[in-house]
Write a protein that holds these residues in place. Sequence first.
Motif, PDB file in Angstrom:
ATOM      1  N   UNK A 154     -14.719  -3.451 -11.269  1.00 31.93           N
ATOM      2  CA  UNK A 154     -14.754  -1.895 -10.431  1.00 31.93           C
ATOM      3  C   UNK A 154     -14.246  -1.010 -11.595  1.00 31.93           C
ATOM      4  N   UNK A 155     -14.790   0.196 -11.422  1.00 31.52           N
ATOM      5  CA  UNK A 155     -14.407   1.360 -12.241  1.00 31.52           C
ATOM      6  C   UNK A 155     -14.430   2.471 -11.186  1.00 31.52           C
ATOM      7  N   UNK A 156     -13.911   2.511 -10.004  1.00 32.13           N
ATOM      8  CA  UNK A 156     -13.969   3.713  -9.194  1.00 32.13           C
ATOM      9  C   UNK A 156     -12.798   4.055  -8.649  1.00 32.13           C
ATOM     10  N   UNK A 157     -13.020   5.388  -8.256  1.00 35.81           N
ATOM     11  CA  UNK A 157     -11.826   5.979  -7.724  1.00 35.81           C
ATOM     12  C   UNK A 157     -11.276   5.553  -6.198  1.00 35.81           C
ATOM     13  N   UNK A 158     -10.221   5.986  -5.952  1.00 38.20           N
ATOM     14  CA  UNK A 158      -9.453   5.698  -4.601  1.00 38.20           C
ATOM     15  C   UNK A 158     -10.352   5.941  -3.530  1.00 38.20           C
ATOM     16  N   UNK A 159     -11.102   7.335  -3.399  1.00 33.12           N
ATOM     17  CA  UNK A 159     -11.742   7.392  -2.252  1.00 33.12           C
ATOM     18  C   UNK A 159     -13.153   6.825  -2.125  1.00 33.12           C
ATOM     19  N   UNK A 160     -13.651   6.410  -3.230  1.00 33.14           N
ATOM     20  CA  UNK A 160     -14.807   5.692  -3.152  1.00 33.14           C
ATOM     21  C   UNK A 160     -14.286   4.116  -2.930  1.00 33.14           C
TER      22      UNK A 160
ATOM     23  N   UNK B   3     -12.157   3.284  -0.887  1.00 31.68           N
ATOM     24  CA  UNK B   3     -11.699   3.248   0.391  1.00 31.68           C
ATOM     25  C   UNK B   3     -12.940   3.381   1.274  1.00 31.68           C
ATOM     26  N   UNK B   4     -13.809   4.069   0.894  1.00 29.52           N
ATOM     27  CA  UNK B   4     -15.061   4.310   1.429  1.00 29.52           C
ATOM     28  C   UNK B   4     -15.868   2.985   1.548  1.00 29.52           C
ATOM     29  N   UNK B   5     -15.643   2.291   0.488  1.00 28.52           N
ATOM     30  CA  UNK B   5     -16.620   1.112   0.508  1.00 28.52           C
ATOM     31  C   UNK B   5     -15.926  -0.232   1.280  1.00 28.52           C
ATOM     32  N   UNK B   6     -14.889   0.315   2.000  1.00 29.99           N
ATOM     33  CA  UNK B   6     -14.072  -0.879   2.813  1.00 29.99           C
ATOM     34  C   UNK B   6     -13.264  -1.805   1.957  1.00 29.99           C
TER      35      UNK B   6
END
Length: 520
Positions: A455-461, A463-466
Amino acid sequence: MENGSRNPRRRGRGDARQAQVTADAFRLREGAATRPGFGFLSDADIEELKTRALALLSDYGVTVIHPEAVRALCAQGAKPGTGADRFLLPRELVEEALAATPKQVNLHGKSPGRLIALPRRDAGFVMRTGTGAHGYVDPETSAYRNLDLKAVREIGAVASGLDQVGFVAHPFVAGVPEITADVHSFATMVNHTDKHCWVQPYSKESVEFLMQIAAVAAGGKAALRARPLASCITCSFSPLEFKYMDTEVILQAGRHGLPIHACSLPSAGGTAPLSTAGLVLMAAAEILAMVTIAHVLAPGTPVIATPLMFTLDMRTGSALQSSPETLQAASMAVQLMKRGFGLVTHTYGAGSDTPDADMQSMAERALLAQTVVLSGVDILGGVGQLECATVHSPVQAVLDNEIGAMLRRFIERPEIDGTALNWEEVAAKPAGGHFLDSPHTLALCRRQHQPDVFLRMGRDDYEASGRRTAFDQARDKALSLIRAAPEEGLLSADQRREIEAIRRDADRIILAKESATQVI
């Protein structure tokens, strides 16, 4: 690169050459690549270990339980040692074998695009799946069960879709006669992958049947010899003994043109000295003995040095694959086989001592893989294996593939010159400037390594992914590969029928021999 690009005085602004920079200019030049190196052994250490290994074979010798091999070895100068079936291998014979052993090995798949030429011209490596597992972690439910033929099909499907995995090992299977489990497993695996297969016989009687299956899958004996889609493991019985079965493997593989993985599996504190140096010496001597036996029985057969190192936990007696001592030994064994003896080399590059695909597993296998890659290994074994090579997890296999891709990119040597440094533009950039719209940046931006399941995603994404993790991504990929694989396999109906007939013959003949032996 242009010589002028190395000169800091040549800073021509707006140079048209800068706009023509391409990512290809920064790629490894085929045929000229070298790998960054790491190792515990100095040149003097390597010479010391070489001398000791050759002396161990010539002065103490090995035990060989195979009459035909013994006769052939003695005809080539081997001398009886102390004790029954022990023979001394003269240094001259071992050195002759080393000189004659091919230094390049081709592992073929079912199509030309699956060819693996070792050593790789780009200084890279290939990976292969684990072979010794008898347990399986279901990728959908995470439930543990005995590894069965359904699991073999799933392992083949996943491995076929992983771009860092060059070839596939058939594992041990339950639910079939134990003595012919190797025949059942290989017959299934060779039908469910288009990649090269590693063959591991479990008894001397099964070797011939495994070769027959390989020949059918290749399109005949001549086709198998011309383009061997399988290679075969032969193992020492540490310390310094060679059973009939493993010597017969060398003989039969040579007759059919299959490359051999000469495998030593010593355990420090058990079948080898507890010291790291003693463990490496044992592995080296056993591999050199197999190289010599192969040279005598099957001249010209490609032999891949395969030191698979273990250390006993002296508190519990458990074998450890990823302890610091084992990592040291693996690195040293690779250095010795590659630099000392010039052999194509194969060892564990994935695996851990924990039972699950957890944080410990990822830490241990990352350390192991990086250590042996920087030591020069050609093949990283053990993709997907857990619990010291006794369990296979397809999800872990996908994660191992990701580690392999990162390591492949990591060992590429960056260019260091004016073009790579973007010298003219750097030297002309005003204060507060940036490189976002630089032709140099545009040329290289697609060259960056991009992960597949990490993964290389930020916190918001996130959390949105579950809070989906790399493990979740890897499980999805494993399941998609399994579901996309053809149920009937990849071989023709005629090939499948012929292989099934061989499997039935193996059950009938080998089980009958086993029953007769038990009656006697």
